[in-house]
Write an enzyme that holds these catalytic residues in place. Structure first.
Site, PDB file in Angstrom:
ATOM      1  N   THR A 175       1.136  -0.296  -5.633  1.00 60.90           N
ATOM      2  CA  THR A 175       0.621   0.913  -6.258  1.00 60.90           C
ATOM      3  C   THR A 175       1.723   1.946  -6.403  1.00 60.90           C
ATOM      4  O   THR A 175       2.853   1.742  -5.987  1.00 60.90           O
ATOM      5  CB  THR A 175      -0.520   1.479  -5.409  1.00 60.90           C
ATOM      6  N   SER A 176       1.364   3.062  -7.033  1.00 60.06           N
ATOM      7  CA  SER A 176       2.233   4.215  -7.298  1.00 60.06           C
ATOM      8  C   SER A 176       3.282   3.920  -8.347  1.00 60.06           C
ATOM      9  O   SER A 176       4.207   4.699  -8.520  1.00 60.06           O
ATOM     10  CB  SER A 176       2.910   4.727  -6.027  1.00 60.06           C
ATOM     11  N   MET A 192       0.859  -1.185   0.000  1.00 56.28           N
ATOM     12  CA  MET A 192       0.000   0.000   0.000  1.00 56.28           C
ATOM     13  C   MET A 192       0.894   1.233   0.000  1.00 56.28           C
ATOM     14  O   MET A 192       1.209   1.787   1.047  1.00 56.28           O
ATOM     15  CB  MET A 192      -0.909  -0.024   1.223  1.00 56.28           C
ATOM     16  N   ASP A 193       1.282   1.659  -1.192  1.00 51.84           N
ATOM     17  CA  ASP A 193       2.222   2.763  -1.325  1.00 51.84           C
ATOM     18  C   ASP A 193       1.492   3.981  -1.858  1.00 51.84           C
ATOM     19  O   ASP A 193       0.638   3.871  -2.742  1.00 51.84           O
ATOM     20  CB  ASP A 193       3.341   2.360  -2.289  1.00 51.84           C
ATOM     21  N   GLY A 194       1.836   5.168  -1.345  1.00 51.29           N
ATOM     22  CA  GLY A 194       1.319   6.390  -1.929  1.00 51.29           C
ATOM     23  C   GLY A 194       0.302   7.127  -1.092  1.00 51.29           C
ATOM     24  O   GLY A 194      -0.316   8.068  -1.585  1.00 51.29           O
TER      25      GLY A 194
END
Lengths: 360, 362
Positions: B307-308, B41-43
């Site tokens: 993500t990102s 879970m990046d960003g």
């Protein structure tokens, strides 16, 4: 006349291309240049199938692509290049394919040494990474010869991973760790034994030989258990040890003394078990020191051709902070533009990654 | 009247969306469905910056996105979902940020339990993966409560990685391996000691106590070294041992120094023999390390989504992603939605046959 003209034009175009490449690399070098690039050479057989070639020809074309990529990397200033040539899992392919790959590898290693224009031109040192005992004898001989011949080169390094998977590397590092710890224990014990022998020879005439032998065995036993437990030496165990010995010597025939000695031994064992968890035996640096890849820093970019964003058991431990770049070209089709794009992406993220690394 | 109409339209659109999603998932389920999806879970902070929100609000929006993604995964039939919530490296961020993240995590864990509509609706069991001793006391209490409350659920599993890095996991597995091997040695030795004690009590009156104690100590010593070296018990070793003991018993009253030198040489030879054999039988194998991983409660992931747009693993599931496709959409984590999940599953189905064939081949 026409042939001479063709040669002149060919040389001119070659020189122009080389000059343009040098200019491009000079521009790239203004930013940070990755020091270690790792390649997964995927897609040789698919390339052969696409071009209706033999499977072996696909791998040969892959070798040609590897030579050009190496030249670009070394011109750019990359110091370490790692390629994933042959996996341990690849041994489970068809036996004739494995045999032909081994033969091709041996040929290419010898060609690599003969082709002095690249290895000696850039002072490249060769490292073969993996469990080399799994290879066939002619390949092992070529590998050892190549490593020996290039051992003096210190400007660039090429690491070729054969008979390699990352999980196998980690398990091997763990086993080497345990062996090293055990050898340290053995070394200290042997030193003690040597001293004990001389002491006993000197005192043999006094008639204390048996007691000394018994004490020495007890010390060996406690030393071994202490080393395995990594419990630091303290005054209390020494006191208990002396008490136990005195009990034994003074009351050799008393059963109560025996029960007391036994209880003390059990208590010491439980005490050591309780202390065991406090001092871990194996640490992170121990495992990293024994990795096959300990001769090089962690890669800055990992490039896998054929568009598959998978690691396939390659450098799992080392790619914890490494960007993965997966162009859709097959390996024999990889060229300058893919390398330049990867380096540009690296430079775009480099500042952020460096900041994070310093923070940690 | 207008409010009622709005409600009706809202419900209708919601129902339509739900029905369309069910149809889409039914079509997807014709092909193979991944059993384990892992998310990085990046960003969250970049999302907050982009929308001019507080940093904490970014993480809250991330939690909302996580709930919707979990619902889509469980509707699709994915059994295991792993999310990378908090890394050990994240402890080195600013202390007030770490503190607020810990507080937010505790709140969201309790909200997760209160929000019965998802956890109990799908029978989700919670596992918290990582070195939980590094967490603060209130968070650890919430974590243990959550694991205890959901221990009876057996249909779906949600694995939340807190205080986790993959290298730390591997080192921890190695340490547990060594401890287990040592405990096996200790167990066998204690059994021998107990038997020895009773034997010596019975024979104490015969006046042989000293010799028995000596023999027992010598056996303990050899047992320990054998176990540590993993050398299988051979007839030769037993012969040497018996020879040494006989020497001692027969001539212990003669004070003969030659016998002592002989004993010492025999001991050296036995030591060298064990050292030579040590390399033949490795102590720790692959299955031993895998058994002690934090992630041993779940199979290896089939897809890893980060993500990102960053194609990095960031020390997450390094060991477990050896054959796992990595999918990196450019959306930030709070922006992730149904289309990213569907695209990832389609990519998985496109490669699944080839990967399965390779897996069976190996």
């Amino acid at each position: 006349m026409q042939k001479s003209s063709g040669n002149i034009i060919g040389h001119f175009l070659g020189g122009l291309y080389c000059y343009l490449r040098r200019c491009m690399f000079a521009i790239l070098s203004v930013g940070p240049v990755p020091s270690h690039i790792a390649f997964i050479m995927d897609g040789n057989r698919r390339y052969a199938k696409k071009r209706n070639m033999e499977e072996g020809d696909g791998h040969k074309a892959g070798f040609t692509a590897l030579m050009s990529i190496l030249r670009y990397c070394y011109e750019l200033g990359v110091k370490y290049v790692t390629v994933y040539a042959f996996s341990i899992d690849n041994f489970k392919r068809k036996p004739n394919e494995v045999q032909s790959l081994m033969e091709l590898m041996r040929e290419k290693i010898e060609e690599l040494l003969q082709q002095e224009s690249l290895i000696n031109e850039y002072g490249v040192r060769l490292h073969f990474i993996g469990d080399l005992q799994l290879l066939t004898e002619p390949v092992i001989a070529s590998v050892e010869k190549a490593m020996r011949v290039t051992a003096h080169n210190n400007q660039r390094v090429l690491l070729v991973c054969i008979a390699y998977t990352s999980r196998h590397e980690m398990v091997h590092a763990v086993q080497e760790c345990c062996k090293e710890k055990w050898n340290e224990v053995q070394a200290s014990k042997e030193a003690k034994l040597t001293n004990g022998a001389f002491a006993r020879i000197d005192q043999g005439l006094k008639g204390n030989g048996f007691d000394l032998l018994f004490q020495d065995l007890c010390k060996d036993y406690q030393n071994a258990t202490k080393a395995c437990n990594s419990v630091p030496k303290r005054v209390e165990p020494a006191g208990e040890k002396d008490g136990m010995l005195e009990h034994t010597v003074e009351k050799g025939n008393d059963s109560e003394a025996e029960i007391t000695s036994c209880n003390e031994l059990v208590e010491m064992t439980e005490e050591r078990k309780y202390n065991q968890g406090d001092v871990p035996l194996i640490k992170l640096v121990d495992i990293e020191k024994h990795m096959y890849m300990a001769v090089a820093p962690d890669p800055d970019i990992l490039i896998r051709t054929s568009g598959e964003a998978r690691l396939s058991n390659f450098l799992l431990w080392q790619t914890s902070t490494c960007p993965l770049y997966a162009p859709t070209a097959l390996w024999p089709e990889i060229g300058l533009r893919h390398l330049v794009w990867a380096v540009l992406n690296f430079q775009r993220h480099h500042f952020y990654l460096e900041k994070k690394r310093k923070q940690f």
